[in-house]
Scaffold this active site. Structure first.
Site, mmCIF file in Angstrom:
data_model
loop_
_atom_site.group_PDB
_atom_site.id
_atom_site.type_symbol
_atom_site.label_atom_id
_atom_site.label_comp_id
_atom_site.label_asym_id
_atom_site.label_seq_id
_atom_site.Cartn_x
_atom_site.Cartn_y
_atom_site.Cartn_z
ATOM 1 N N ASP A 103 59.701 51.034 63.106
ATOM 2 C CA ASP A 103 59.410 50.199 64.275
ATOM 3 C C ASP A 103 58.390 50.945 65.137
ATOM 4 O O ASP A 103 58.713 51.508 66.180
ATOM 5 C CB ASP A 103 60.692 49.908 65.063
ATOM 6 C CG ASP A 103 60.470 48.885 66.173
ATOM 7 O OD1 ASP A 103 59.369 48.305 66.243
ATOM 8 O OD2 ASP A 103 61.389 48.678 66.984
ATOM 9 N N LYS A 104 57.151 50.947 64.682
ATOM 10 C CA LYS A 104 56.118 51.743 65.344
ATOM 11 C C LYS A 104 55.864 51.313 66.783
ATOM 12 O O LYS A 104 55.526 52.129 67.633
ATOM 13 C CB LYS A 104 54.802 51.656 64.558
ATOM 14 C CG LYS A 104 54.800 52.469 63.267
ATOM 15 C CD LYS A 104 53.468 52.320 62.552
ATOM 16 C CE LYS A 104 53.376 53.252 61.360
ATOM 17 N NZ LYS A 104 53.254 54.660 61.751
ATOM 18 N N ASN A 120 52.942 56.995 52.155
ATOM 19 C CA ASN A 120 52.214 56.302 53.216
ATOM 20 C C ASN A 120 51.109 57.198 53.759
ATOM 21 O O ASN A 120 51.242 58.407 53.823
ATOM 22 C CB ASN A 120 53.173 55.869 54.332
ATOM 23 C CG ASN A 120 53.274 56.876 55.459
ATOM 24 O OD1 ASN A 120 52.433 56.932 56.355
ATOM 25 N ND2 ASN A 120 54.320 57.718 55.392
ATOM 26 N N MET A 140 49.523 55.857 56.804
ATOM 27 C CA MET A 140 49.285 54.860 57.845
ATOM 28 C C MET A 140 48.275 55.353 58.883
ATOM 29 O O MET A 140 47.416 54.606 59.330
ATOM 30 C CB MET A 140 50.595 54.482 58.536
ATOM 31 C CG MET A 140 51.681 53.986 57.580
ATOM 32 S SD MET A 140 51.216 52.537 56.622
ATOM 33 C CE MET A 140 51.279 51.276 57.877
ATOM 34 N N PHE A 166 48.970 56.773 62.065
ATOM 35 C CA PHE A 166 49.337 56.511 63.467
ATOM 36 C C PHE A 166 48.749 55.192 63.965
ATOM 37 O O PHE A 166 48.218 55.110 65.076
ATOM 38 C CB PHE A 166 48.878 57.645 64.387
ATOM 39 C CG PHE A 166 49.631 58.942 64.243
ATOM 40 C CD1 PHE A 166 50.702 59.074 63.380
ATOM 41 C CD2 PHE A 166 49.235 60.054 64.975
ATOM 42 C CE1 PHE A 166 51.389 60.277 63.247
ATOM 43 C CE2 PHE A 166 49.910 61.270 64.865
ATOM 44 C CZ PHE A 166 50.990 61.381 63.992
ATOM 45 N N ASN A 213 58.440 58.728 69.547
ATOM 46 C CA ASN A 213 57.737 59.719 68.745
ATOM 47 C C ASN A 213 56.265 59.646 69.137
ATOM 48 O O ASN A 213 55.627 58.603 68.996
ATOM 49 C CB ASN A 213 57.929 59.404 67.256
ATOM 50 C CG ASN A 213 57.356 60.457 66.346
ATOM 51 O OD1 ASN A 213 56.155 60.689 66.333
ATOM 52 N ND2 ASN A 213 58.209 61.068 65.543
ATOM 53 N N SER A 242 52.738 65.066 60.704
ATOM 54 C CA SER A 242 52.263 64.006 59.815
ATOM 55 C C SER A 242 51.078 64.517 59.004
ATOM 56 O O SER A 242 50.166 65.135 59.558
ATOM 57 C CB SER A 242 51.844 62.778 60.619
ATOM 58 O OG SER A 242 51.175 61.851 59.774
ATOM 59 N N ASN A 277 48.869 62.597 57.777
ATOM 60 C CA ASN A 277 47.902 61.497 57.729
ATOM 61 C C ASN A 277 46.915 61.459 58.884
ATOM 62 O O ASN A 277 46.110 60.534 58.973
ATOM 63 C CB ASN A 277 48.660 60.164 57.650
ATOM 64 C CG ASN A 277 49.565 60.112 56.434
ATOM 65 O OD1 ASN A 277 49.168 60.530 55.355
ATOM 66 N ND2 ASN A 277 50.779 59.640 56.615
ATOM 67 N N THR A 278 46.987 62.429 59.783
ATOM 68 C CA THR A 278 45.967 62.617 60.810
ATOM 69 C C THR A 278 45.293 63.949 60.523
ATOM 70 O O THR A 278 45.954 64.991 60.539
ATOM 71 C CB THR A 278 46.588 62.621 62.220
ATOM 72 O OG1 THR A 278 47.140 61.329 62.491
ATOM 73 C CG2 THR A 278 45.543 62.950 63.275
ATOM 74 N N LYS A 284 59.010 67.500 65.611
ATOM 75 C CA LYS A 284 59.252 67.112 64.220
ATOM 76 C C LYS A 284 58.375 67.942 63.306
ATOM 77 O O LYS A 284 57.152 68.007 63.501
ATOM 78 C CB LYS A 284 58.960 65.625 64.021
ATOM 79 C CG LYS A 284 59.378 65.101 62.642
ATOM 80 C CD LYS A 284 59.363 63.587 62.607
ATOM 81 C CE LYS A 284 59.942 63.062 61.296
ATOM 82 N NZ LYS A 284 60.058 61.589 61.287
ATOM 83 N N ASN A 327 59.594 65.710 58.238
ATOM 84 C CA ASN A 327 58.644 64.636 58.005
ATOM 85 C C ASN A 327 58.453 64.459 56.496
ATOM 86 O O ASN A 327 59.212 65.010 55.690
ATOM 87 C CB ASN A 327 57.314 64.967 58.707
ATOM 88 C CG ASN A 327 56.591 63.743 59.216
ATOM 89 O OD1 ASN A 327 56.497 62.731 58.534
ATOM 90 N ND2 ASN A 327 56.043 63.844 60.421
ATOM 91 N N GLY A 386 61.550 59.641 50.692
ATOM 92 C CA GLY A 386 62.564 59.084 49.814
ATOM 93 C C GLY A 386 63.259 60.132 48.975
ATOM 94 O O GLY A 386 63.265 61.327 49.288
#
Length: 344
Positions: free
Chosen positions: A69-70, A115, A117, A119, A144, A180, A182-183, A222, A251, A273
Site C-alpha cells: 500500500d504505497k 521488483n 518499482m 519508489f 516508510n 532498497s 531500486n534507487t 530498514k 528488505n 519471498g
C-alpha cells in the site's frame, strides 16, 4: 476466507500482469470495504494479541510491510483482513513515477517476486492526506520514507528530514529506507559513517519535533539482507550509540542464488519471498546477537508460513511483517500465524 477461496482468486489474478493485478487487488479491497462487504468475505477478525514495541502497543504482531500500500489508500481494508499494523510507502518528499514498466515479476514456482518499482509514489503530502482519510483502522500505521531519485546522496538527509516533518503526528512510527536496491546509490547510505550521520540528523529532528508538538514518534531503519557480519557489527554500534528506536530486517535481496535458471531470474531488482526466508532470518539473528533487547527488531523477508513467522520471532524479532507471503497465501496466512502464536 479459506485458503481454497483465496487460491481461486489468486489463480485468476495471476493471469494478469503482476502490477495490473496489484492495482486491481487494492481497488477491489477498497470497494468491498467501502460497500461493507469485505467484513463478510474476510470473516471474523482475530483476537487481539497486543505487543509493546518502540513505545507503541501493536494490536497483534503481524503487520503489512511497506511496498504493497504505497500511497496509504487501503489501510481500512487491510486492517479488516487482520493486520495489526500497516506500513505505507516508500514515500518520498516529492511525487515520482518510479522506474519504467515492466517492473514487477513473479517467479511462481519459487513463491517469489522481483521488483524494481523505484519508489513510485504520490509524495509525502498526498500520503499524509490519504492516511488521514482512513476511518476504521485501529492499528498502528508506519510511514516508510525515502529520498527522491534525483536527490544526490550528499543531500539525502534533506529528503529524509522533509519526509519526517511531513508525516509527523500522522504516522505512529517512521521507517527510514536506506536498503532498497531500486534507487541508484541508496544502499551506499548503509555504510556505517553515512548511517551514523543520517541517524544523528534524524534523532536531532525527532527531539525538536517532539518538544514542539508534544508528540513522540519512533524512528526505525530498514536494512538489506546482503551484508556480512562485519557490516552488521559496525551498524549495530551505530544504532546503539545513535539511539535508534527500532530495526526492520530485512528488505529484498539482490542475490539470485536461489532462483538461478528460473523465469525472470535475470531481471534487475530486489528478490523477495521464499528464496529470502533463510537469509533474512540469519541477518535477524546476527543483529540480535549485538542489539539484544536494547533495540527491537521487526522481522520481514520470506514469511510464507506460520512456522516461518515463529522462526523470525525465535531469531530475535519482536514483530513480523508480510508482503510476498501475503501475495501468495492471502489473509489465511495472517490468521494461521496468529493461531500458531496463540497456541504457543
Amino acid at each position: 476466507m479459506t485458503s481454497g477461496q483465496y487460491n481461486l482468486a489468486r489463480n485468476l489474478l495471476f493471469k494478469l500482469d503482476a502490477e495490473d493485478a496489484h492495482h486491481l487487488s487494492l481497488e477491489l479491497l477498497r470497494r468491498t470495504e467501502s460497500a461493507g462487504i469485505l467484513k463478510y468475505v474476510a470473516g471474523k477478525l482475530p483476537k487481539p494479541q497486543p505487543v509493546e514495541c518502540m513505545g507503541l502497543t501493536f494490536p497483534n504482531p503481524v503487520g503489512l510491510a511497506a511496498g504493497l500500500d504505497k500511497e496509504g489508500t487501503t489501510i481500512d481494508a487491510l486492517g479488516r483482513l487482520g493486520f495489526g499494523s500497516v506500513e505505507i510507502g516508500t514515500i518520498t518528499p516529492k511525487p515520482q513515477p518510479g522506474n519504467p514498466l515492466p517492473r514487477l515479476f513473479r517467479i511462481i514456482e519459487e513463491e517469489a517476486i522481483i521488483n524494481r518499482m523505484g519508489f513510485n509514489n504520490v509524495g509525502i503530502d498526498q500520503g499524509v492526506a490519504n492516511v488521514r482519510a482512513a476511518k476504521t483502522f485501529r492499528g498502528i500505521v508506519g510511514f516508510n520514507i525515502g529520498k527522491n531519485k534525483i536527490t544526490p546522496n550528499a543531500n539525502a538527509v534533506d529528503d529524509y528530514l522533509a519526509a519526517l516533518r511531513g508525516c509527523w503526528g500522522v504516522a505512529d512510527y517512521v521507517t527510514v529506507n536506506i536498503s532498497s536496491p531500486n534507487t541508484p546509490g541508496l544502499r551506499d547510505l548503509q555504510a556505517a559513517d553515512d548511517t551514523a550521520r543520517l541517524l544523528e540528523a534524524l534523532k536531532l529532528e525527532q527531539v525538536i519535533l517532539t518538544e514542539r508538538t508534544g508528540i513522540h514518534m519512533p524512528i526505525a531503519l530498514k536494512v538489506a539482507p546482503d551484508m556480512g557480519e562485519e557490516q552488521i557489527s559496525e551498524l549495530s554500534k551505530v544504532f546503539l550509540e545513535g539511539g535508534l528506536d527500532g530495526l526492520i530486517a530485512t528488505n529484498t535481496t539482490i542475490s539470485r542464488e536461489q532462483v538461478l535458471g528460473k523465469p525472470y531470474a535475470q531481471q534487475a531488482g530486489g528478490l523477495s519471498g521464499k528464496p529470502v526466508t533463510e537469509k533474512s532470518t540469519e541477518v535477524i539473528k546476527a543483529f540480535y546477537s549485538h542489539l539484544g533487547e536494547q533495540i527491537p527488531i521487526i522481522g520481514v523477508g520470506g514469511i510464507m508460513t506460520a512456522d516461518d513467522a515463529v522462526e523470525k520471532l525465535d531469531a530475535g524479532a519482536k514483530l513480523i511483517q508480510l508482503y510476498t507471503g501475503f501475495i501468495y497465501h492471502g489473509p489465511p496466512l495472517i490468521h494461521s500465524i496468529l493461531n500458531k502464536l496463540a497456541a504457543r
